[in-house]
Design an enzyme around this catalytic site. Structure first.
Site, PDB file in Angstrom:
ATOM      1  N   ASP A  21     -59.418  -8.101 -79.160  1.00  0.00           N
ATOM      2  CA  ASP A  21     -58.116  -8.734 -78.902  1.00  0.00           C
ATOM      3  C   ASP A  21     -57.722  -9.719 -79.996  1.00  0.00           C
ATOM      4  O   ASP A  21     -56.631  -9.646 -80.558  1.00  0.00           O
ATOM      5  CB  ASP A  21     -58.149  -9.496 -77.565  1.00  0.00           C
ATOM      6  N   ARG A 101     -63.091 -24.678 -71.511  1.00  0.00           N
ATOM      7  CA  ARG A 101     -61.745 -24.515 -72.093  1.00  0.00           C
ATOM      8  C   ARG A 101     -61.218 -25.801 -72.715  1.00  0.00           C
ATOM      9  O   ARG A 101     -60.723 -25.777 -73.839  1.00  0.00           O
ATOM     10  CB  ARG A 101     -60.766 -23.963 -71.053  1.00  0.00           C
ATOM     11  N   ASP A 130     -57.389 -19.095 -67.287  1.00  0.00           N
ATOM     12  CA  ASP A 130     -57.636 -19.632 -68.622  1.00  0.00           C
ATOM     13  C   ASP A 130     -56.348 -19.902 -69.409  1.00  0.00           C
ATOM     14  O   ASP A 130     -56.257 -20.877 -70.144  1.00  0.00           O
ATOM     15  CB  ASP A 130     -58.563 -18.703 -69.407  1.00  0.00           C
ATOM     16  N   SER A 181     -65.971  -7.704 -67.385  1.00  0.00           N
ATOM     17  CA  SER A 181     -65.428  -8.709 -68.294  1.00  0.00           C
ATOM     18  C   SER A 181     -66.297  -9.952 -68.103  1.00  0.00           C
ATOM     19  O   SER A 181     -66.496 -10.409 -66.976  1.00  0.00           O
ATOM     20  CB  SER A 181     -63.978  -9.022 -67.919  1.00  0.00           C
TER      21      SER A 181
END
Ligand code: ARG
Length: 407
Positions: A21, A101, A130, A181
């Site tokens: 990605d 994060r 996220d 994932s």
């Protein structure tokens, strides 16, 4: 924002993971927005990438590429405050992905300031938490920055992404496709998708990567003694350790005993329920031990009030409000409660469980003279009767009045 920015090229700082990605995002940001890309790879303790991702970002066309190791900062400024808060979202998930994060966001904003970049890009999708953590985190720290989330904008399937990479000469490493994932850092591993999307299905052994199945864990228990100073673990089994080493080693030790497997149906901020499994061996062990020491050293009303603070704290961290006045204020309260949370906790690791079996502290509030049923009892037995009279008086009064009512 327009497609092409006229004049001198502006810069975008991209949170770069080296995966498919964000690799094609480098080229996409150049093409669609005509920006110079500064790719930043941030290490929060995920497994090292098998190749030199920095070199690859440059090959793809990034103006600059940087690798920043933030493990120490992650531990000191995010993990330890969360541990002091016993932070567990919905009493289940130690927030391992969620609290990584903000530290990533902080670095991205720092790089953007240094480089004079007005844009930050990240690879989050439109359905998860996220994206909220990135976006809100970024504009909480610097409201002037504009955010680009390529994965929210393009509508490419994985196959189309691979095709885009091929057509645009973007070198990518196409890994063996995993049904899951995942996201990993020092505080834990998250895993979703595949068969896990059926909440009735037991997670297959292949969904777990860090932990030994309790079935195959050692038949002998292992005891570990965690040393705390003011709520922070400073070592174990008599040896002082820095935070990164301590967590790394305890992850291995607890994982060997199958400790830290979590299977949770979770409420995302965007309103979706999702099924996710977590492996958080050190987090499970340390939160268990920390709680054990708090029970010994913090008085009852503070403990009770702190539970509500802990829940609020976990929600703020989960919901992307880390960089906010409320979280900072709760941290001040929590720090105040931790001043005497110093001592040691002995935990027994055995076949998937981590159980506190001993605790001691120079600030222990446990008074054997008060609690003993044996000789040496100093508790004033007569005071019990008067206390109970007052304590139960509202109930007694209410019952007397209510029973007067005619049926
Ligand atoms: N549900 C967790 C959170 O929002 C983890 C998200 C990332 N999980 C993943 N498997 N990629 O904090």
């Amino acid at each position: 924002m327009g497609k092409k920015v006229a004049g001198e090229k502006k810069k975008v700082v991209l949170a770069y993971s080296g995966g498919l990605d964000t690799s094609i995002a480098i080229r996409w940001l150049q093409e669609r927005y005509d920006l110079d890309v500064i790719a930043v790879a941030i290490n929060v303790g995920q497994p090292p990438s098998s190749d030199d991702i920095i070199a690859r970002a440059k090959v793809i066309g990034a103006l600059k590429a940087e690798y920043i190791d933030v493990k120490e900062e992650f531990v000191n400024d995010y993990i330890w405050p969360s541990l002091k808060a016993n932070a567990m979202y919905q009493n289940a998930y130690p927030l391992s992905t969620a609290i990584a994060r903000p530290v990533i966001v902080k670095k991205l904003v720092e790089v953007a300031k240094r480089e004079g970049a007005k844009f930050i890009a990240h690879g989050c999708t439109a359905k998860g938490n996220d994206q909220v953590r990135f976006d809100v985190g970024i504009f909480s720290l610097d409201p002037s920055i504009e955010i680009i989330a390529p994965m929210r904008e393009w509508v490419m399937t994985r196959e189309e992404e691979i095709e885009y990479a091929r057509v645009n000469d973007v070198p990518i490493i196409v890994k063996k496709e995993s049904p899951y994932s995942t996201d990993e850092n020092l505080w834990g591993r998250s895993c979703e998708c595949g068969i896990l999307e059926d909440p009735w299905e037991e997670p297959p052994e292949g969904a777990w990567e860090w932990t030994t199945s309790p079935k195959n864990a050692p038949d002998e228990p292992e005891y570990v003694e965690i040393m705390f100073e003011e709520g922070i673990p400073v070592g174990y089994n008599g040896k002082k350790k820095d935070g990164v080493t301590l967590i790394t080693e305890l992850n291995k030790m607890a994982a060997k005993h199958g400790v830290g497997r979590i299977d949770h149906i979770e409420d995302r901020l965007v309103g979706i329920k999702s099924r996710e499994t977590y492996e958080c061996p050190a987090a499970t062990l340390l939160i268990t031990a920390h709680r054990g020491l708090e029970f010994l050293t913090i008085q009852k009303d503070v403990l009770e009030f702190k539970r509500t603070v802990e829940q609020k704290y976990s929600e703020l961290a989960y919901n992307g409000l880390w960089f906010g006045v409320l979280r900072e204020s709760l941290d001040r309260f929590i720090d105040e409660t931790q001043k005497f949370v110093t001592g040691s906790v002995r935990v027994k690791l055995y076949k998937g469980s981590a159980v506190v079996v001993g605790r001691r502290s120079e600030y222990s509030l446990y008074d054997e003279g008060l609690s003993t049923y044996a000789v040496g009892d100093v508790f004033d037995h007569h005071s019990a009767v008067g206390f109970i009279y007052c304590w139960g008086l509202p109930n007694k009064t209410t019952t007397k009045v209510h029973t007067r009512k005619k049926k």
